[in-house]
Design a protein around this motif. Structure first.
Motif, PDB file in Angstrom:
ATOM      1  N   ALA A  61      -8.146   0.123  -8.469  1.00 37.66           N
ATOM      2  CA  ALA A  61      -8.819   0.341  -7.185  1.00 37.66           C
ATOM      3  C   ALA A  61      -7.824   0.243  -6.032  1.00 37.66           C
ATOM      4  O   ALA A  61      -7.861   1.042  -5.085  1.00 37.66           O
ATOM      5  CB  ALA A  61      -9.947  -0.672  -7.015  1.00 37.66           C
ATOM      6  N   PHE A  62      -6.924  -0.739  -6.105  1.00 38.46           N
ATOM      7  CA  PHE A  62      -5.924  -0.917  -5.043  1.00 38.46           C
ATOM      8  C   PHE A  62      -5.045   0.317  -4.915  1.00 38.46           C
ATOM      9  O   PHE A  62      -4.771   0.789  -3.803  1.00 38.46           O
ATOM     10  CB  PHE A  62      -5.074  -2.148  -5.363  1.00 38.46           C
ATOM     11  CG  PHE A  62      -3.951  -2.385  -4.391  1.00 38.46           C
ATOM     12  CD1 PHE A  62      -4.200  -2.978  -3.160  1.00 38.46           C
ATOM     13  CD2 PHE A  62      -2.641  -2.017  -4.704  1.00 38.46           C
ATOM     14  CE1 PHE A  62      -3.154  -3.203  -2.261  1.00 38.46           C
ATOM     15  CE2 PHE A  62      -1.601  -2.234  -3.812  1.00 38.46           C
ATOM     16  CZ  PHE A  62      -1.853  -2.833  -2.585  1.00 38.46           C
ATOM     17  N   VAL A  63      -4.613   0.852  -6.042  1.00 37.51           N
ATOM     18  CA  VAL A  63      -3.721   2.009  -6.020  1.00 37.51           C
ATOM     19  C   VAL A  63      -4.439   3.264  -5.556  1.00 37.51           C
ATOM     20  O   VAL A  63      -3.937   4.005  -4.703  1.00 37.51           O
ATOM     21  CB  VAL A  63      -3.094   2.214  -7.416  1.00 37.51           C
ATOM     22  CG1 VAL A  63      -2.372   3.558  -7.498  1.00 37.51           C
ATOM     23  CG2 VAL A  63      -2.133   1.082  -7.743  1.00 37.51           C
ATOM     24  N   THR A  64      -5.624   3.527  -6.103  1.00 37.96           N
ATOM     25  CA  THR A  64      -6.327   4.765  -5.747  1.00 37.96           C
ATOM     26  C   THR A  64      -6.807   4.749  -4.295  1.00 37.96           C
ATOM     27  O   THR A  64      -6.914   5.806  -3.668  1.00 37.96           O
ATOM     28  CB  THR A  64      -7.533   4.986  -6.674  1.00 37.96           C
ATOM     29  OG1 THR A  64      -8.402   3.842  -6.624  1.00 37.96           O
ATOM     30  CG2 THR A  64      -7.073   5.194  -8.106  1.00 37.96           C
ATOM     31  N   ALA A  86       0.820  -1.209   0.000  1.00 40.33           N
ATOM     32  CA  ALA A  86       0.000   0.000   0.000  1.00 40.33           C
ATOM     33  C   ALA A  86       0.856   1.262   0.000  1.00 40.33           C
ATOM     34  O   ALA A  86       0.484   2.276  -0.599  1.00 40.33           O
ATOM     35  CB  ALA A  86      -0.939  -0.005   1.214  1.00 40.33           C
ATOM     36  N   GLU A  87       2.008   1.233   0.674  1.00 36.85           N
ATOM     37  CA  GLU A  87       2.887   2.396   0.701  1.00 36.85           C
ATOM     38  C   GLU A  87       3.430   2.688  -0.687  1.00 36.85           C
ATOM     39  O   GLU A  87       3.559   3.844  -1.093  1.00 36.85           O
ATOM     40  CB  GLU A  87       4.031   2.167   1.683  1.00 36.85           C
ATOM     41  CG  GLU A  87       3.617   2.181   3.139  1.00 36.85           C
ATOM     42  CD  GLU A  87       2.993   3.510   3.543  1.00 36.85           C
ATOM     43  OE1 GLU A  87       3.540   4.567   3.141  1.00 36.85           O
ATOM     44  OE2 GLU A  87       1.974   3.502   4.240  1.00 36.85           O
ATOM     45  N   LEU A  88       3.746   1.638  -1.421  1.00 36.48           N
ATOM     46  CA  LEU A  88       4.219   1.814  -2.798  1.00 36.48           C
ATOM     47  C   LEU A  88       3.096   2.365  -3.673  1.00 36.48           C
ATOM     48  O   LEU A  88       3.326   3.223  -4.535  1.00 36.48           O
ATOM     49  CB  LEU A  88       4.710   0.474  -3.346  1.00 36.48           C
ATOM     50  CG  LEU A  88       5.429   0.482  -4.696  1.00 36.48           C
ATOM     51  CD1 LEU A  88       6.643   1.396  -4.664  1.00 36.48           C
ATOM     52  CD2 LEU A  88       5.833  -0.932  -5.089  1.00 36.48           C
ATOM     53  N   ALA A  89       1.885   1.897  -3.440  1.00 36.62           N
ATOM     54  CA  ALA A  89       0.741   2.387  -4.209  1.00 36.62           C
ATOM     55  C   ALA A  89       0.512   3.868  -3.966  1.00 36.62           C
ATOM     56  O   ALA A  89       0.116   4.613  -4.879  1.00 36.62           O
ATOM     57  CB  ALA A  89      -0.504   1.591  -3.842  1.00 36.62           C
TER      58      ALA A  89
END
Length: 845
Positions: A666-669, A638-641
């Motif tokens: 969706a995961f990134v946003t 999630a930190e990378l996203a």
């Protein structure tokens, strides 16, 4: 037309009418007299009044079009017996219809010795072609049986769909070519028009590119097409040759077309006359021949630009394989033949805009197809097991999204079977990414080799040497563009391990000297890519610098100047996925040396560094951004996203998005610290993909702009709008929205109280659609602006609109279609439109 039986001889008269007229108009009167004996006196009287020979021939053919089957058969028999200079393809048709079997004698009694002599000359030619055709059908069926032996779900070509993607018009000198009347009406339509796979070969003479990602079923479908041809489904195609590029890669010497065809589909041994007769037919009747070339993305070379081809028109001349295939695809060799080439979408530009070129793209499974496949896969496991497995597959978001690709659906089913294999208890963490799924699959294959009752850790320890060896084979194959390995390239121990576990499959190879042998392929290209990535992440032979060079984002846009890249699509994805924390322990076990933990974590960190560097690059286009999101999704970091979400808007243009793409976005946003705008312009999005929208937690602005987005799309979108809790702005513009779709959107917007801006400009809305939207305003307390320009709203409708929104206290701005100043003045006076609100005609925006 060579066929075993004929169901409609009358239909064949109509089909071959032009050829029959041309043939009869060239015959002597004595020949026509023989045919006249088969006709009614009344018809003969009419024909006798015709002086022009072509008109008489045409009248004869028209007569038999409406006759019965018996008369038609006698007509064909007489033509075959008495006519001279019959075209070869028509000759084979006549002998089939007249009811002769290969090797029998012509039994019609003749009073003309010349006719009998002619029959004796024709008969051997036809026998050669018929025997070869039957042998070809047997070989096609055998290949089909090999490819489909493990297929779970029955294939119905008339119910399997592709979407017409694009049409390349003739270029340069080819612009002078006459229109090709044999193209189907769907050519040149919008890319989302569906046609069945079976229909692709119904019309001869086309160049078709069947596109699809790895695992979409291209190879299976073309073998099914070949089998269908062998069952006489495509009567206009006399000969069909199915070649695979993975086998063509094994040929290094120059070949002529004749040598190539008879290498893979040989004529009868020591029968040069048969091969000569068959190839003469191919050269004389290219419109009756179909070539299917499977897996261009696996070809080590790149098609030669047709403008660079020399001395290619003679199919007897030996040329390099890339030149030979290019000559066929560019119509320099056998210009009227049918060509069907399969490949990945990005390689479509290599066709160089051949005249009549049509590209069609395979789509994945929808949810009903996933369920149907799973039901077939688990049907022998018992009702309770089957129900439990299907529920897991359908209810787990990650499994379901990955199952949209048929090949991945099979792998997901294998994984589910493995997860439930120990006393029916789910003991392992469910995979959340494609990489984790393949890691589970590897464990399933290792357990198949080692036996049940072994935990994952012990499986890797027991088979570590073999796994390392097969990983190295996988990477070497990718680097050399090799999918098929010879017996000499795979050690006997690895052959046994690979085949027994199911990782490798044994295939029969045809060598360029005509001999046959055994070869080995990975169970699927995606598995080879995963194992190659595993080697990159555990091998001491690759430095971090070399590893970083392997990490690159592939654009989904294609240009004609792009070099043909290595045929891997997923290697980067799997390398990124192996950098996830959940894979660390497995990598350490495979590394196996002292200090393995620190070494593996350092390598995983190097992958993360590359992805962070890509995140801050301003040059990343929309398609590459999607690939970046896919890579980050595989890491589950999630930190990378969060790093990529420093940009407030994602502009996605003219690419096809699948469920995994949407899940990745969706995961990134969701990891973003700010509101995000998603701008979909011209992207093809299956309706089921919209089910992922509730996962887009931080998206406050959605834009859909394309004529692809119609009322059905609006209806599907409406089901999820209220679940987008952060949504404030919705643009449904330059689309195909009508009053029907507007009504659906309006009802959904009533449950979206945060909406501040609504833009439905450049659609096909009329007064009724406008009225539905206006009725929604009372439920939108925060609405500030509405844009409705470039629609089909009448002047009276606009006046009504102005009057209705005047009472909306929150609304600050309204854009409407251009109307004259009188209409505006009238509307403003009647509505007492507040002066602090901005009312703008579209022409002044």
């Amino acid at each position: 037309m060579t066929m075993d039986c004929l169901e409609d001889v009358l239909g064949l008269v109509a089909q071959e009418a032009s050829a029959l007229v041309d043939l009869l108009s060239e015959q002597d009167d004595q020949v026509l007299e023989k045919i006249f004996t088969l006709m009614d006196p009344s018809a003969l009287e009419k024909i006798g009044s015709l002086v022009n020979k072509k008109e008489r021939a045409s009248a004869i053919v028209e007569y038999f079009k409406t006759s019965d089957h018996v008369a038609c058969r006698s007509f064909f028999e007489s033509i075959y017996q008495y006519c001279e200079e019959i075209p070869f393809y028509l000759e084979t048709t006549l002998v089939s219809i007249a009811g002769y079997a290969a090797g029998t004698n012509f039994t019609h009694t003749s009073d003309n010795d010349d006719a009998s002599t002619s029959q004796n000359v024709k008969r051997p030619r036809i026998d050669h072609l018929q025997r070869y055709t039957e042998a070809l059908k047997v070989m096609i069926r055998e290949n089909h049986a090999r490819v489909t032996q493990a297929v779970v779900r029955e294939i119905h070509l008339n119910d399997t769909w592709v979407y017409v993607k694009q049409k390349n018009p003739p270029r340069g000198k080819d612009r002078t070519l006459p229109p090709q009347s044999y193209l189907d009406s769907f050519e040149g339509e919008e890319s989302d028009r569906k046609v069945s796979v079976e229909s692709l070969l119904k019309t001869p003479g086309r160049i078709l590119m069947l596109l699809g990602q790895a695992g979409s079923g291209k190879t299976l479908l073309v073998h099914c097409l070949g089998h269908s041809w062998s069952e006489n489904t495509f009567p206009s195609i006399h000969l069909l040759f199915l070649l695979e590029f993975r086998h063509l890669n094994l040929i290094s010497q120059d070949l002529s077309l004749k040598e190539l065809l008879f290498l893979f589909y040989p004529a009868r041994e020591d029968d040069d006359e048969q091969s000569t007769t068959v190839f003469d037919f191919i050269r004389s009747n290219p419109q009756k021949v179909c070539f299917i070339l499977d897996g261009y993305d696996e070809f080590r070379g790149k098609l030669t630009n047709p403008t660079e081809l020399r001395d290619i028109t003679d199919p007897n001349i030996s040329v390099p394989m890339a030149d030979l295939i290019s000559g066929l695809c560019s119509r320099k060799i056998l210009p009227e033949c049918t060509m069907l080439v399969t490949c990945r979408p990005r390689d479509v530009s290599d066709m160089f805009g051949s005249p009549g070129f049509i590209a069609c793209e395979l789509q994945g499974f929808d949810q009903s197809a996933v369920r149907e496949y799973a039901e077939q896969f688990f049907r022998k496991k018992g009702e309770e097991f089957q129900k439990k497995a299907i529920n897991l597959l359908m209810e787990n978001r990650h499994f379901l999204s990955m199952s949209h690709v048929p090949g991945l659906c099979h792998i997901c089913c294998v994984c589910v079977d493995y997860l439930f294999s120990s006393d029916g208890i789910l003991e392992h963490q469910l995979p959340r990414s494609l990489t984790e799924l393949y890691m589970q699959i590897l464990m399933a294959y290792l357990k198949r080799f080692s036996g049940r009752g072994t935990c994952n850790e012990n499986l890797l320890k027991m088979n570590r040497t073999k796994v390392i060896e097969i990983n190295q084979l996988a990477l070497n194959g990718l680097e050399k563009s090799t999918l098929v390995f010879t017996e000499n390239e795979v050690s006997p121990e690895l052959q046994e391990f690979g085949v027994r576990s199911g990782i490798l499959s044994c295939v029969m190879l045809k060598h360029q000297d005509g001999s046959s042998g055994c070869g080995f392929t990975f169970m699927h290209l995606t598995m080879q890519e995963f194992l190659a990535a595993l080697h990159l992440m555990t091998s001491q032979n690759f430095t971090e610098r070399q590893l970083k060079k392997k990490l690159n984002l592939k654009s989904r846009w294609t240009t004609k100047i792009d070099p043909k890249t290595v045929f891997t699509d997923s290697l980067t994805l799997y390398v990124c996925g192996l950098a996830a924390d959940t894979c660390t322990s497995s990598l350490i076990l495979l590394k196996g040396s002292e200090g393995a933990s620190a070494w593996v974590q350092k390598r995983q960190g190097a992958v993360h560094d590359v992805l962070r560097g890509l995140a801050v690059s301003a040059s990343q286009t929309g398609p590459k951004m999607v690939e970046w999101c896919r890579c980050v999704y595989e890491t589950q970091d999630a930190e990378l996203a969060k790093a990529i979400c420093s940009r407030p808007q994602f502009e996605l243009r003219n690419i096809r998005l699948n469920i995994i793409d949407m899940d990745s976005l969706a995961f990134v946003t969701t990891a973003a610290d700010q509101a995000i705008c998603l701008d979909f312009g011209g992207c093809s999005i299956d309706l089921e993909c919209l089910e992922t929208l509730p996962s887009f937690k931080n998206v406050d602005h959605l834009i859909f702009r394309s004529r692809k987005y119609d009322d059905k799309f609006a209806e599907a979108l409406s089901a999820f709008l209220s679940k987008l809790k952060s949504l404030q702005q919705l643009d449904f513009i330059s689309s195909a929205l009508t009053d029907v779709g507007a009504a659906k959107l309006s009802r959904a917007l009533k449950d979206c109280p945060k909406i501040t801006h609504l833009n439905v400009s450049d659609n096909s809305l009329k007064d009724e659609g406008m009225r539905k939207i206006v009725e929604t305003l009372s439920r939108l307390p925060n609405i500030l602006s509405i844009l409705m320009g470039k629609n089909s709203i009448s002047t009276e409708g606009i006046i009504t609109l102005v009057e209705s929104v005047a009472a909306c206290t929150s609304l600050k701005e309204l854009h409407v279609e251009y109307v004259n100043s009188f209409a505006f003045s009238r509307a403003i006076k009647r509505s007492a439109f507040p002066s602090h609100k901005r009312l703008t005609p579209w022409g002044e925006c």
